[in-house]
Design a protein around this motif. Sequence first.
Motif: not given
Length: 88
Positions: A1-4, A9-10
């Motif tokens: 899972m994306a953190n930033t 957004k990407a």
Amino acid sequence: MANTSSAKKATRKIARRTAINKARRSRVRTFLRAVEEAIASGDQTAANTAFKQAQPEIMRAVTKGVFHKNMAARKVSRLNARIKALQA
């Protein structure tokens, strides 16, 4: 899972682009199927009209980056050769 936030957004952008590309690829395949069916039936006029509709769709997919230029050119060339072979 994306953190930033930029990674999140990407992920959203990739999902949106994937959906668009999938729809475009499906649309091209539908046009190609129509040409294949017309060739299989042996009807050259129907094959020609289907081919004339399919060719711009294939090239549009190339400009949008869905298909490679050479792959599209190869498909168009081979379909055209098969349509011309119906005449003989």
